[in-house]
Design a protein around this motif. Sequence first.
Motif, PDB file in Angstrom:
ATOM      1  N   LYS A 356     -81.906 -14.426 -17.146  1.00  0.00           N
ATOM      2  CA  LYS A 356     -80.961 -14.369 -18.264  1.00  0.00           C
ATOM      3  C   LYS A 356     -79.663 -15.086 -17.912  1.00  0.00           C
ATOM      4  N   MET A 357     -79.196 -14.920 -16.674  1.00  0.00           N
ATOM      5  CA  MET A 357     -77.954 -15.569 -16.273  1.00  0.00           C
ATOM      6  C   MET A 357     -78.140 -17.076 -16.132  1.00  0.00           C
ATOM      7  N   GLU A 358     -79.302 -17.492 -15.678  1.00  0.00           N
ATOM      8  CA  GLU A 358     -79.559 -18.926 -15.575  1.00  0.00           C
ATOM      9  C   GLU A 358     -79.534 -19.579 -16.951  1.00  0.00           C
ATOM     10  N   LEU A 359     -80.066 -18.889 -17.945  1.00  0.00           N
ATOM     11  CA  LEU A 359     -80.024 -19.410 -19.307  1.00  0.00           C
ATOM     12  C   LEU A 359     -78.584 -19.568 -19.780  1.00  0.00           C
ATOM     13  N   MET A 360     -77.766 -18.542 -19.578  1.00  0.00           N
ATOM     14  CA  MET A 360     -76.380 -18.599 -20.009  1.00  0.00           C
ATOM     15  C   MET A 360     -75.588 -19.642 -19.216  1.00  0.00           C
ATOM     16  N   GLY A 387     -64.139 -27.950 -15.102  1.00  0.00           N
ATOM     17  CA  GLY A 387     -64.978 -28.343 -13.970  1.00  0.00           C
ATOM     18  C   GLY A 387     -65.032 -27.262 -12.909  1.00  0.00           C
ATOM     19  N   LYS A 388     -63.890 -26.648 -12.621  1.00  0.00           N
ATOM     20  CA  LYS A 388     -63.844 -25.552 -11.648  1.00  0.00           C
ATOM     21  C   LYS A 388     -64.575 -24.325 -12.182  1.00  0.00           C
ATOM     22  N   TRP A 389     -64.393 -24.068 -13.486  1.00  0.00           N
ATOM     23  CA  TRP A 389     -65.044 -22.897 -14.089  1.00  0.00           C
ATOM     24  C   TRP A 389     -66.563 -23.027 -14.039  1.00  0.00           C
ATOM     25  N   ILE A 390     -67.068 -24.202 -14.376  1.00  0.00           N
ATOM     26  CA  ILE A 390     -68.518 -24.429 -14.354  1.00  0.00           C
ATOM     27  C   ILE A 390     -69.063 -24.266 -12.939  1.00  0.00           C
ATOM     28  N   ALA A 391     -68.318 -24.755 -11.944  1.00  0.00           N
ATOM     29  CA  ALA A 391     -68.768 -24.617 -10.562  1.00  0.00           C
ATOM     30  C   ALA A 391     -68.931 -23.154 -10.184  1.00  0.00           C
ATOM     31  N   ARG A 392     -67.975 -22.310 -10.596  1.00  0.00           N
ATOM     32  CA  ARG A 392     -68.066 -20.880 -10.297  1.00  0.00           C
ATOM     33  C   ARG A 392     -69.238 -20.228 -11.048  1.00  0.00           C
ATOM     34  N   VAL A 393     -69.411 -20.616 -12.313  1.00  0.00           N
ATOM     35  CA  VAL A 393     -70.509 -20.053 -13.097  1.00  0.00           C
ATOM     36  C   VAL A 393     -71.853 -20.400 -12.467  1.00  0.00           C
ATOM     37  N   LYS A 394     -71.997 -21.628 -11.989  1.00  0.00           N
ATOM     38  CA  LYS A 394     -73.257 -22.037 -11.356  1.00  0.00           C
ATOM     39  C   LYS A 394     -73.501 -21.273 -10.063  1.00  0.00           C
ATOM     40  N   GLU A 395     -72.433 -21.007  -9.321  1.00  0.00           N
ATOM     41  CA  GLU A 395     -72.588 -20.257  -8.079  1.00  0.00           C
ATOM     42  C   GLU A 395     -73.126 -18.853  -8.340  1.00  0.00           C
ATOM     43  N   VAL A 396     -72.700 -18.261  -9.433  1.00  0.00           N
ATOM     44  CA  VAL A 396     -73.128 -16.895  -9.739  1.00  0.00           C
ATOM     45  C   VAL A 396     -74.446 -16.881 -10.513  1.00  0.00           C
ATOM     46  N   GLY A 397     -74.532 -17.752 -11.499  1.00  0.00           N
ATOM     47  CA  GLY A 397     -75.653 -17.650 -12.430  1.00  0.00           C
ATOM     48  C   GLY A 397     -76.789 -18.605 -12.250  1.00  0.00           C
TER      49      GLY A 397
END
Length: 417
Positions: A356-360, A387-397
């Motif tokens: 679910k997180m990968e989808l989001m 750009g920084k926000w997306i990097a953090r989201v990818k690290e978590v999700g």
Amino acid sequence: MSSPSSSGVLSTPLGTLKTLLRSFSDQLSNLTPNKTSISNPPNALALLHDSTSVLRAQGTKLSLLLLNKPFTPSAIASILASISAECLPGLMTVYEICSSDVYGNVTQNEVRNQLRDLVSAIRHLVDDMEGMAEFADTEGLKQFEESVGKREDVLQVTGQVWSVCDRMLATAKVGIVGVAMDKAKEWEALIKDAIDELEGWDPDADDDFDMDVDSEPEEGRSRQVISREAVNEQQKGIDGVQANDIKHPINGNDTELQNISQPPPTEHSQTTDIHGAKAKTLKFLKLIKMLYPALRKRRISTYPPFTRLDPTSSLHPWHQVKQFSDMLAFCEDFSTATDDLADVLYDRAPNLVQGKMELMTTMACRCVDGVKKGWNEEEDEFTEWSGKWIARVKEVGGGIPEEELKLFQEYQGLRIN
């Protein structure tokens, strides 16, 4: 007592109005309205304002005639004729020319929903008036005029018409940007509600929690209901992150963004522990929620405004409207996907959390990528922060292939290319 022809005076305009309302209702049920055949159409928001203003004024006159004695069918018939000949045709034209490729999906849907509510309210008023017309040639009219209950019914129905008219006038006033701002706040409030509910959930508690939630009526579930207070309430601190901290990354300070999203060493491992899944989900959803204030400040509020006072020549180009609509569509989808993510936890299926997180995450990438630059095609504060926000989201999700995202969008009824 009314003249013998009173009921006949009302039957014709009431019949005409009912036919028009039925036709309008059929048009509104079509989710993909036909392309307008009007060349050089007027400003839809200006027409919405003008037609609604006249309708509200006529509704006020009508309510006074219905509530006060003596009952005057001829005056009522004149107002009904005006509504049928002027107000409703104008609003039907609004529906036709307020297309998604010109005004965007959000504004189009908002106008459509308000018109549906208006048609429903007027139909109820017509039903009440038909009952009054039946009394027009009898002594029963005197009983009607003296009936407190009937007068209250008329007040209630006309109040519904006024309420919808006020909403429509507000839409015409705030324009495309105002409607989008309100919707973004509503969707953010849904995510906040989901976070608050998830934080209060104890995975070790009995299943009574789930039973209590499921036993409530759908409109009573906190994750699906937005109260006016929730929408307007300032964002409260979540685990030490205050509302002001959310804005700092936009202005160049990304300390709080790093703190909230710094993943543990095993962040990408498949989560099997329900407590670990809950903690990871909360961390991820708080990240997603941070996007909304940034978008409102740097992309929605900066979108070139268009209201009822602007000439149609200042309407936005098609590609810009599509960018704006796609961004808002993702904002709405995040709230739906948030409920799906929370549900797998409540169902005690932590093994599904990662998917679910990968989808989001992929949705977040697509959302930000479409509006990375400002509407003038230049980079700004949001470009760097996103750009920084997306990097953090990818690290978590994590993330998923584009093909799976398209399947999700088709399931949601979206068409984002």
